[in-house]
Design a protein around this motif. Structure first.
Motif, PDB file in Angstrom:
ATOM      1  N   CYS B  18      31.456  33.794  38.233  1.00 53.30           N
ATOM      2  CA  CYS B  18      31.973  34.647  39.296  1.00 53.30           C
ATOM      3  C   CYS B  18      30.795  35.364  39.940  1.00 53.30           C
ATOM      4  O   CYS B  18      30.083  36.117  39.272  1.00 53.30           O
ATOM      5  N   CYS B  21      31.391  39.336  40.157  1.00 51.65           N
ATOM      6  CA  CYS B  21      31.161  40.079  38.912  1.00 51.65           C
ATOM      7  C   CYS B  21      29.804  39.740  38.287  1.00 51.65           C
ATOM      8  O   CYS B  21      29.432  40.330  37.283  1.00 51.65           O
ATOM      9  N   CYS B  32      38.187  34.023  37.638  1.00 53.70           N
ATOM     10  CA  CYS B  32      37.363  34.949  36.848  1.00 53.70           C
ATOM     11  C   CYS B  32      38.255  35.725  35.884  1.00 53.70           C
ATOM     12  O   CYS B  32      39.311  36.220  36.271  1.00 53.70           O
ATOM     13  N   ASN B  34      37.659  38.519  34.718  1.00 54.71           N
ATOM     14  CA  ASN B  34      37.527  39.952  34.953  1.00 54.71           C
ATOM     15  C   ASN B  34      38.263  40.366  36.228  1.00 54.71           C
ATOM     16  O   ASN B  34      39.132  41.221  36.208  1.00 54.71           O
ATOM     17  N   CYS B  35      37.939  39.704  37.366  1.00 51.14           N
ATOM     18  CA  CYS B  35      38.527  40.128  38.648  1.00 51.14           C
ATOM     19  C   CYS B  35      39.596  39.162  39.161  1.00 51.14           C
ATOM     20  O   CYS B  35      40.231  39.436  40.171  1.00 51.14           O
TER      21      CYS B  35
END
Ligand SMILES: [Zn+2]
Lengths: 368, 105
Positions: B18, B21, B32, B34-35
């Motif tokens: 990503c 990130c 991703c 995370n996001c």
């Protein structure tokens, strides 16, 4: 939140026979009905099945075969810790007041598909559990100078303890040299340091505090529950610590307001010998780096505190039944009904069940 | 077959990452972790090191780590009978037929 107790149980023999999954589930359920006072089908609010089998709709199938028309019925799958995961679901239904009485039935066949996690690409062609177990063992040998002999003590102890478990797969004792000289699966794993995937079933009946005494004079309360999942991929793990076990144990001890030194008897997830050495430390039952010494001392003094039914190594490992079978053992221990396996003055017990190289763990605390 | 498998079949070892990130997304995924944004795909450096190893018969198998993040298990193609922790290796072959397969040298 209502208190929840184990008030009944049933086991089948663990074997490598090819038995249909429905027959296995029905067999241990039948035992629950045969051995539990005042139990009738109409009292059961929920039937939860724990299995890795690919069959569908087993909650409804088991209910029909048993003449139960439950409100709640479904299957729980979480690889090797499916049994305790299903138990935690049942506990939650009862604690919340959604149900009062639930049957949790776990079963698997010896060729069950729960032994290999296809999704975990990181394992490459080394998909079977023997490979992560070899990595754990090698890393432990390197870091703590753990010896083949110390590993063999785990297996010798658990095979010996399984002799007194009528449902165990193995009924043969092995000497430490026999275990050390058993077939090399890899350079770091002997045949007799592995648990065997079995066909088998175990069931428990859970009830709320309002009705528990209807079924038994000695209900066993589930006072602590801890669970943790860190990943599905094995290769992300630290190889010498069971991190999820540590987290789950902290949560469970905290909920039960108990400490590790109050635990009189424990069933722990010895999928391989190395797992028991790691788990006794990560559950706080032995100090870090003293796991091997702790287990050897149990063996030498014939103390059955850890894995009195023989653990996975001695009793066999029908994945979906294992966690439930562990709960049955601790229940019998706390009811003083474990016969030859009985640990004296057992008031508090622990169950440790994990999945896929400890990427996920459950710890339960039980009290009489 | 997903993107990772398509490329592995051609012998390419790739990862998702990503940019937003600034992180590798491993195991490979479309989004991703995370996001949840879309990932980019790129080749992984073929230089790694051994984290742990053992042997089955004469085959050395090991966990190898690439780019300090990506860990996979594979076979070490070696004339030696053992290996060392931290030993530098290269991914020499990867494939996807019935399952995944990684070979190091
Ligand atoms: Zn992102």
């Amino acid at each position: 939140m209502k208190k929840v107790a184990v008030v009944g149980y049933g086991n089948t023999k663990f074997s490598t026979d090819d038995i249909p999954i429905e027959s296995l589930l029905l067999e241990s359920t039948k035992e629950v009905f045969n051995t539990t006072n005042n139990l009738s089908q109409d009292l059961i609010d929920g039937v939860i099945v724990s299995t890795n089998d690919n069959s569908k709709y087993l909650g409804a199938i088991l209910s029909e075969l048993s003449g139960i028309k439950p409100k709640i019925s479904h299957t729980v799958e979480h690889l090797c810790s499916s049994g305790t995961a299903a138990t935690v679901s049942a506990f939650s239904y009862i604690a919340s007041g959604l149900a009062d009485i639930i049957l949790v039935a776990g079963a698997d066949k010896s060729d069950n598909p729960g032994q290999v996690l296809d999704w975990d690409r990181s394992r490459g062609e080394f998909t079977r559990p023997i490979y992560w177990a070899s990595m754990f063992t090698k890393a432990h040998k390197r870091k703590f100078n753990t010896t083949e002999e110390e590993l063999a003590v785990v297996s010798a102890k658990n095979h010996k303890q399984a002799l007194d478990n009528p449902h165990a797969y193995s009924h043969k004792a092995y000497t430490i040299p026999e275990i050390m000289n058993s077939k090399n699966i890899t350079d770091d794993l002997r045949m007799l340091d592995c648990s065997y995937s079995c066909s088998g079933s175990s069931s428990i009946l859970l009830a709320s505090e309002d009705i528990a005494k209807k079924f038994t004079d000695s209900p066993v309360w589930i006072s602590g529950i801890g669970q943790k999942t860190s990943s599905a991929s094995f290769t992300k793990n630290d190889l010498t610590n069971l991190d999820t076990t540590k987290s789950a144990a902290d949560i469970a001890y905290n909920m039960a307001k108990a400490t590790a030194n109050e635990i009189d008897v424990a069933e722990i997830h010895d999928a391989f010998s190395i797992c028991e050495l790691m788990a006794v430390e990560d559950l706080g039952l032995a100090k870090k780096t003293t796991g091997a010494e702790f287990v050897r001392n149990l063996f030498n003094t014939e103390n059955r505190q850890i894995n009195p039914r023989g653990g996975l190594i001695g009793a066999g490992h029908p994945l979906g039944a294992t966690g439930i079978s562990q709960i049955v053992e601790i229940t019998q221990q706390l009811q003083n009904k474990a016969e030859k396996r009985q640990v004296s003055n057992a008031n508090k017990g622990l169950v440790h069940n994990m999945s896929a190289a400890a990427t996920s763990s459950t710890v339960l605390i039980l009290e009489s | 077959m997903n993107k990772f498998e398509e490329e592995l079949k051609k012998g390419n070892f790739i990862t998702s990452e990503c940019h937003k990130c600034d992180k590798i997304v491993w195991p490979p995924s479309e989004y991703c972790d995370n996001c949840f944004g879309n990932v980019n795909w790129r080749k992984i450096s073929e230089n790694g090191e051994i984290i742990e190893w053992s042997k089955k018969g004469s085959d050395v198998f090991c966990i190898a780590e690439f780019e300090k993040t990506i860990r996979i298990m594979g076979k070490l193609n070696t004339k030696n009978t053992d290996a060392k922790i931290g030993q530098h290796i290269q991914l020499s072959e990867c494939s996807f037929n019935q399952g995944y397969r990684f070979i190091f040298m």
